[in-house]
Design an enzyme around this catalytic site. Structure first.
Site, PDB file in Angstrom:
ATOM      1  N   HIS A 189      -5.827  -0.077  -2.699  1.00 30.86           N
ATOM      2  CA  HIS A 189      -4.616  -0.053  -3.515  1.00 30.86           C
ATOM      3  C   HIS A 189      -3.769   1.187  -3.188  1.00 30.86           C
ATOM      4  O   HIS A 189      -2.568   1.203  -3.439  1.00 30.86           O
ATOM      5  CB  HIS A 189      -4.975  -0.027  -5.000  1.00 30.86           C
ATOM      6  CG  HIS A 189      -5.669  -1.263  -5.468  1.00 30.86           C
ATOM      7  ND1 HIS A 189      -7.023  -1.427  -5.379  1.00 30.86           N
ATOM      8  CD2 HIS A 189      -5.185  -2.399  -6.014  1.00 30.86           C
ATOM      9  CE1 HIS A 189      -7.358  -2.620  -5.864  1.00 30.86           C
ATOM     10  NE2 HIS A 189      -6.262  -3.229  -6.251  1.00 30.86           N
ATOM     11  N   ASP A 272      -4.924 -10.378   0.047  1.00 32.50           N
ATOM     12  CA  ASP A 272      -4.848  -9.519  -1.123  1.00 32.50           C
ATOM     13  C   ASP A 272      -3.375  -9.154  -1.305  1.00 32.50           C
ATOM     14  O   ASP A 272      -2.538  -9.428  -0.448  1.00 32.50           O
ATOM     15  CB  ASP A 272      -5.706  -8.267  -0.911  1.00 32.50           C
ATOM     16  CG  ASP A 272      -6.284  -7.713  -2.210  1.00 32.50           C
ATOM     17  OD1 ASP A 272      -5.734  -8.047  -3.276  1.00 32.50           O
ATOM     18  OD2 ASP A 272      -7.260  -6.956  -2.159  1.00 32.50           O
TER      19      ASP A 272
END
Length: 597
Positions: A189, A272
């Site tokens: 992230h 993702d």
């Protein structure tokens, strides 16, 4: 060729996109309704879309009325990662708890079935799970208790069982994060993780659960076809660089997609979220990431909440066709896979007889809560000896030693604090407001917000006087001054050898407004996640253990390394309540152990 949404190219581009969206009042925004009518592959729910199961079911019904072929997807792993129960915390303890349950994969099957019924009742078509990562790196900042275990065999057995349970309720599953995120020490992230291991190691360690889950033989229900009971519907690729596989992160690396196809996967390859930090630094824009992902063989592109991300990806893919980087046929190939998945799910749900609506959602949630509580009651346990149970009339001090946010969870997990406050209303979270002067040095920068999942808002109970859970904290864990305040509070005198680590000279007065008096000896409960030897969290634990050898730890991280992390402390370490995660079910069972139940 026209790029109008209703034209061939527009429908082909829409057919590979999976955006998030804001839904004030549970309503479908106009731009999303238009995209859905123009062939949008699906949407992904965040906590902002799912304040309760009733709202979620109504929203899913509205979306499917606009486009029956639309895939509604969600990250609902249980435990630390929950969207449908983001406000209260998950009723399901999570993968790590399932992986250590003495009942074995049969318990994971039951858990998956109960979760699948809730997903179906709220109109969800595709679970972005199970996590099939093998946690071979204990200091993994993003997977941890989201995985079923630390060995390929455990992860494969439990992951397959869990997936079968979910699918039996008429919901699709998407195994993640291929080729594996368990050996990383960087959170994708925020940055780009690299797994610099030989391909042979990757195959023997990381690929086994995926290969086993994609295998068509063995263990399926009587009379069921292979795709009905033993295979994954989709696979999510990781923003992780495997040099042994190719020069780019797996989500934009053609060799990674080829490897996945060689293992037998013929369904959609899902990326993702393309707005995560790992790709943002590499590609510069979400649009370029989208193009590179399709070039690499991806079929379904996951985007964040901001509608601008959808527009950017749509425009970039359209421009890539115009320039010759992509063809409309290539996009239509992926869109066809996505439509086939939607059709499979519709048929499976009809066969399962599960329905969407308020009453089924409430019933499914109640069932999931019962299943989750039973699982947590078995796996959450106390390691070592110490002052457990806590006195029922105590006012325990609570200190959170965790130093990193769980970006995948989209929040700071405070369900343990909430459960403690409910059990002991006098509980105090330290450092309390006023203990630290404003602008104290050492505060960490807030997490980057480029990945909207990192700031996905949710709320849960709070200890009185503390900030709401949905607010992003100014710092993660304790800085050195905050630790010095606690040590001063917990020691009878104004100085301690441990204070030297805070660069405070011997003889210094108590920091802040604290007086040189004996502290109140209430129980001290510390919350841990990764007290790896040599880490900041471990150092803080050691310092508090030196002045408060009566402390009790509630450990929310991996259960396997507990003895290595706590047993190596002086005198064998403290009593540890091993919670196996931070979900509501985990927190409730942990507090029950602290109460002696």
């Amino acid at each position: 060729m026209s790029a109008e949404p209703g034209g061939r190219l527009g429908r082909a581009v829409n057919g590979v996109l999976l955006p998030g969206f804001e839904s004030p009042g549970g309503h479908v925004p106009g731009w999303l309704a238009d995209a859905a009518r123009a062939g949008l592959a699906g949407v992904v729910y965040f906590a902002r879309n799912t304040p309760d199961v009733e709202t979620t079911a109504a929203l899913s019904t509205a979306l499917h009325a606009i486009s029956p072929d639309l895939l509604v997807a969600v990250d609902e792993e249980g435990g630390d990662v929950s969207r449908l129960e983001a406000a209260s915390g998950s009723s399901l303890p999570g993968a790590a708890a399932l992986g250590v349950h003495p009942g074995g994969p049969a318990v994971s099957l039951d858990a998956g079935r109960a979760l699948g019924r809730l997903l179906a009742a709220t109109g969800v078509d595709l679970l972005l799970g199970p996590v099939l990562d093998v946690v071979s790196e204990p200091d993994n900042p993003v997977v941890g208790v989201r995985a079923f275990g630390t060995t390929p065999e455990v992860v494969a057995q439990h992951g397959i069982a869990f997936a079968r349970g979910v699918r039996s309720a008429g919901v699709g599953v998407c195994g993640k994060h291929f080729p594996g995120h368990g050996a990383t020490t960087v959170d994708s992230h925020i940055g780009l993780p690299v797994v610099d291991a030989p391909l042979a190691v990757v195959r023997e360690r990381d690929l086994v659960p995926f290969a086993r889950a994609l295998c068509t033989d063995g263990g399926q229900a009587p009379g069921a076809g292979p795709r009905d009971q033993s295979r994954l519907d989709a696979v999510m690729t990781a923003h992780v660089l495997f040099p042994a596989i190719g020069p780019a992160p797996a989500s934009v690396e053609p060799a990674a997609t080829r490897l996945l196809r060689e293992l037998g996967h013929d369904g959609p390859v899902v990326t993702d979220a393309l707005d995560m930090g790992a790709l943002r630094r590499l590609t510069g824009t979400v649009g370029e990431a989208a193009v590179r992902a399709v070039e690499a063989g991806a079929d379904l592109l996951c985007l964040g909440l901001d509608p601008a991300l959808y527009t950017e990806a749509y425009d970039a893919l359209t421009a890539a066709v115009a320039s010759g980087r992509l063809t409309v046929e290539r996009l239509e190939e992926s869109a066809g896979r996505n439509r086939a998945l939607a059709a499979d799910v519709r048929g499976r749900r009809a066969a399962a007889g599960t329905t969407t609506g308020t009453a089924p959602a409430r019933a499914a949630l109640a069932e999931l809560s019962e299943v989750g509580a039973r699982i947590a009651d078995v796996v959450v346990h106390v390691r070592g000896t110490g002052p457990v149970p806590l006195p029922p009339d105590a006012s325990p001090d609570v200190v959170d030693l965790r130093t990193r946010l769980d970006h995948a969870a989209g929040r700071t997990a405070r369900h343990v604090q909430s459960a403690l406050a409910a059990a002991w209303p006098g509980a105090r979270e330290l450092p309390a407001e006023g203990d630290l002067e404003s602008g104290a040095e050492g505060a960490a920068d807030p997490p980057e917000t480029g990945d909207l999942r990192a700031v996905d808002d949710s709320s849960a109970g709070v200890i009185p006087g503390q900030s709401p859970v949905g607010e992003m904290p100014a710092e993660l864990g304790l800085d050195e001054r905050g630790l010095a305040v606690l040590i001063a509070r917990f020691t009878r005198y104004g100085v301690s050898a441990d204070l030297d680590r805070s660069r405070l000279e011997r003889g210094a007065e108590f920091p802040g407004h604290l007086s040189n008096t004996a502290p109140r000896r209430e129980p001290l409960v510390v919350i841990t996640r990764e007290p790896v030897p040599g880490s900041a969290e471990r150092a803080r634990l050691e310092q508090l253990w030196a002045v408060r050898p009566d402390l009790v730890a509630v450990h929310t991280g991996l259960p396997g390394p507990v003895e290595d992390w706590f047993g190596t402390l002086r005198d064998g370490g403290p009593a540890v309540v091993v919670a196996c995660g931070t979900g509501r079910a985990n927190a409730a069972a942990a507090v029950a152990r602290l109460q002696g139940r």
